[in-house]
Design a protein around this motif. Sequence first.
Motif, mmCIF file in Angstrom:
data_model
loop_
_atom_site.group_PDB
_atom_site.id
_atom_site.type_symbol
_atom_site.label_atom_id
_atom_site.label_comp_id
_atom_site.label_asym_id
_atom_site.label_seq_id
_atom_site.Cartn_x
_atom_site.Cartn_y
_atom_site.Cartn_z
ATOM 1 N N GLU A 177 36.330 60.117 3.894
ATOM 2 C CA GLU A 177 37.313 59.100 3.522
ATOM 3 C C GLU A 177 36.942 58.545 2.145
ATOM 4 O O GLU A 177 35.804 58.137 1.930
ATOM 5 C CB GLU A 177 37.333 57.959 4.548
ATOM 6 C CG GLU A 177 37.770 58.414 5.943
ATOM 7 C CD GLU A 177 37.716 57.266 6.948
ATOM 8 O OE1 GLU A 177 37.405 56.120 6.518
ATOM 9 O OE2 GLU A 177 37.976 57.504 8.136
ATOM 10 N N ASP A 220 38.607 55.998 -0.858
ATOM 11 C CA ASP A 220 39.641 55.105 -1.399
ATOM 12 C C ASP A 220 39.209 54.668 -2.794
ATOM 13 O O ASP A 220 38.053 54.271 -3.005
ATOM 14 C CB ASP A 220 39.820 53.867 -0.514
ATOM 15 C CG ASP A 220 40.252 54.245 0.904
ATOM 16 O OD1 ASP A 220 41.015 55.217 1.045
ATOM 17 O OD2 ASP A 220 39.813 53.576 1.867
ATOM 18 N N SER A 260 44.206 56.978 -1.772
ATOM 19 C CA SER A 260 43.477 57.151 -0.505
ATOM 20 C C SER A 260 43.475 58.640 -0.176
ATOM 21 O O SER A 260 44.535 59.258 0.011
ATOM 22 C CB SER A 260 44.148 56.363 0.629
ATOM 23 O OG SER A 260 43.406 56.514 1.834
ATOM 24 N N THR A 261 42.292 59.220 -0.120
ATOM 25 C CA THR A 261 42.190 60.674 0.106
ATOM 26 C C THR A 261 40.907 60.953 0.900
ATOM 27 O O THR A 261 40.374 60.077 1.567
ATOM 28 C CB THR A 261 42.221 61.420 -1.236
ATOM 29 O OG1 THR A 261 42.203 62.825 -0.986
ATOM 30 C CG2 THR A 261 41.049 61.053 -2.117
ATOM 31 N N ARG A 281 39.467 64.306 5.448
ATOM 32 C CA ARG A 281 40.168 64.062 6.699
ATOM 33 C C ARG A 281 41.677 63.964 6.504
ATOM 34 O O ARG A 281 42.416 63.761 7.480
ATOM 35 C CB ARG A 281 39.640 62.797 7.371
ATOM 36 C CG ARG A 281 38.251 62.973 7.983
ATOM 37 C CD ARG A 281 37.761 61.710 8.653
ATOM 38 N NE ARG A 281 36.486 61.951 9.331
ATOM 39 C CZ ARG A 281 36.373 62.280 10.618
ATOM 40 N NH1 ARG A 281 37.462 62.400 11.354
ATOM 41 N NH2 ARG A 281 35.196 62.483 11.160
ATOM 42 N N LYS A 282 42.126 64.084 5.259
ATOM 43 C CA LYS A 282 43.556 64.041 4.972
ATOM 44 C C LYS A 282 43.980 65.345 4.303
ATOM 45 O O LYS A 282 43.165 66.009 3.658
ATOM 46 C CB LYS A 282 43.877 62.846 4.050
ATOM 47 C CG LYS A 282 43.598 61.500 4.714
ATOM 48 C CD LYS A 282 44.001 60.356 3.817
ATOM 49 C CE LYS A 282 43.736 59.006 4.519
ATOM 50 N NZ LYS A 282 44.154 57.872 3.676
ATOM 51 N N GLN A 317 47.579 65.291 -0.448
ATOM 52 C CA GLN A 317 47.526 63.860 -0.750
ATOM 53 C C GLN A 317 46.573 63.523 -1.886
ATOM 54 O O GLN A 317 46.441 62.361 -2.249
ATOM 55 C CB GLN A 317 47.135 63.088 0.511
ATOM 56 C CG GLN A 317 48.179 63.133 1.617
ATOM 57 C CD GLN A 317 47.866 62.201 2.759
ATOM 58 O OE1 GLN A 317 47.020 61.310 2.635
ATOM 59 N NE2 GLN A 317 48.559 62.381 3.885
ATOM 60 N N ARG A 318 45.922 64.527 -2.438
ATOM 61 C CA ARG A 318 45.009 64.238 -3.544
ATOM 62 C C ARG A 318 45.820 64.017 -4.832
ATOM 63 O O ARG A 318 46.807 64.726 -5.097
ATOM 64 C CB ARG A 318 44.021 65.392 -3.745
ATOM 65 C CG ARG A 318 43.117 65.594 -2.536
ATOM 66 C CD ARG A 318 41.935 66.482 -2.824
ATOM 67 N NE ARG A 318 41.104 66.631 -1.640
ATOM 68 C CZ ARG A 318 39.926 67.242 -1.624
ATOM 69 N NH1 ARG A 318 39.432 67.751 -2.746
ATOM 70 N NH2 ARG A 318 39.238 67.328 -0.500
ATOM 71 N N ASN A 372 46.144 72.320 4.634
ATOM 72 C CA ASN A 372 46.796 71.457 5.626
ATOM 73 C C ASN A 372 46.011 71.368 6.929
ATOM 74 O O ASN A 372 46.555 70.969 7.958
ATOM 75 C CB ASN A 372 48.209 71.966 5.914
ATOM 76 C CG ASN A 372 49.101 71.908 4.690
ATOM 77 O OD1 ASN A 372 49.094 70.909 3.962
ATOM 78 N ND2 ASN A 372 49.848 72.970 4.441
ATOM 79 N N PRO A 402 42.785 69.631 7.608
ATOM 80 C CA PRO A 402 41.575 68.801 7.456
ATOM 81 C C PRO A 402 40.685 68.850 8.699
ATOM 82 O O PRO A 402 39.474 68.677 8.606
ATOM 83 C CB PRO A 402 42.146 67.397 7.221
ATOM 84 C CG PRO A 402 43.557 67.438 7.724
ATOM 85 C CD PRO A 402 44.026 68.832 7.505
#
Length: 623
Positions: free
Chosen positions: A65, A67, A81-82, A85-86, A90-91, A198, A200
């Motif tokens: 995690e 942030d 926020s990346t 785990r995501k 989202q990066r 996709n 994580p």
Amino acid sequence: MIETCIDPGGDMRLADVMQSDCFHPEKKEIPGFGETTNSIWLRVTLSSESYVARMLELQWPHIDELDVYTVHSQMLQQEWSTGVRKPFSQRPYPTRTFAFPLQLQPGETTIYLRAWAIGNLQMPMTVWEAEAFAVHDRRDQVVQGMYFGIIFVMGMYNLFLFFSFRDISYLYYVLYVVAFSLVQLGFTGTGFELFWPNLPYLQVRYFPLFTGLTLIFVFPFAREFLQSRVHAPIMDRLLQAMIVLGALFVVMPFLIDPHIASRIATIATPIPQVIGIITAAVVYRRGFRPARYFLLAFGLLALAIVVTLMRSLELLPVSFFTENGMQIGSISEVILLSFALGDRINTLKSERERILRGSLLQEQKLSMLRHELDAARRIQSSVLQKTIPRIEGLGVASRYMPMNHVGGDFFDCLQLGESEVCFIIADVSGHGVSAALIASMGQIAFDLQLERARRPEHVLLGMNDILHGRTGDYFLSASCVHIDAKNLKARIASAGHPALLLYHPSRESPLETRPRGRLIGPFPDPSVEGLDLDLLAGDRMLLFTDGITEARNGSGKMFGTRRLKEFLITHYEDAVETFADRLYGEVRRWIGTGQFDDDFTLLVIDVRRDGQTVVAVTSESAP
């Protein structure tokens, strides 16, 4: 300047840390926190005289995690926020590490970072000019591409060699290279960027999972390549244990907390490396030359792991070699193992040529041996009884199938009158030419017992007088029976031989008769006793050796006397020749695809059975 704040509960928010006095100057050039379950906050202050674009990069790709906040004049400017785990999408910038485009305003901009990770947490960071970062990122992609390209080429090359040579070592090598590549793809973050962006869930668990697959394939490769079953049996069992350890690694991250699974795998990983190195060293010391490549390859990889670990613990400075130690070590290992396979093929080729030269000589010797065995078989066949003489009132059939070219069983008879005869069946311990020679001696000794033939126990004692002290380590078991078909009388004697079977439908079950007596040959007095029997018209008598009752099927179970009795009852109505053929077929089916492990010898004797031919010619071998 970098400042650090520890958040044990992981519940602090940006507003909390902005007002907190928990930050302390970071003394390390590269912030590192080892194995920790705490959330870590970092604060970095940047100054600018104008509006400029920068790139903030964190080179450690294993932050679960992450942030990132930029604050100017106590106002939040940017937020991301990346983390692994995501999803990768989202990066803020598509790279295997973490990169954030900063828009700095004149004056001071404070950057807050919150990080939490499973396993070792490090925070190496660099602030780049936008163009410089683009150049750096392209170079990094080239380096990663070259590394995995070399791995791919070596894997495909050896896959082609597997299809060419059909050597299972090449297939294990290819599977190992694939599994180890997956470890490196996960470790560098390249796999998450390119192959499972996709997933994580997979990236969080990659280390124990892919490390386990690596162990599952590398140690079968090691066992095949090093021939550890032959050169180092004890170490071979340890290699098998490492395969089991690999299987545990594979399932572990799906059964327990991935944080714990990764930590266990990290701690346990050096054990397989040490065992592989020790095994290679042992095999090399025992003269297997290709093991030297294997030893060097595993040694280099172990050194790379140590360098990477020491760099993570900040015991070594950051440099090109410490940053890329795993890649350098793994490429060296892959190339050396490929050389090792080639050297092994050359070694085996040379060995095959040597064996071929030796086999030509052995073939000549075998040809001479076959010739001598054929001669021995012809000599034994000329000595063994060929035809049962006509005995009034008896129907007789025999079957004799030696396990090898020559056998240690024999049967014979001495005719005393038109309806009176003495039969013998015997079995010499052991097999082969020596046993056949003793069998011939035993048959000659039997032929000299004509005057004693009405007392089977005297026949066996007379044979023992001749053979005692002349059979070396061999001995004979024998069953002898005198039959008077006219008066329906019989007398039997046994020298440690399987019991004679006698059956008539009027009897409840076959009689199993074996008087007391010791083996012929080893004792000066075998103490053989005789036993009189009253026969019935229609009696069927079986004399046989243990090659029938002790014939084993694929499970190791013997045919046994019980089955022989059942067969005797079921096929009582068969003619003696038909009975003998069917019994051989029954035992043959019991054995299945296996081979007889003893000679098959049988005498079937019918006593005064109406409507049946009373004379039957024996067969030398079973059909």
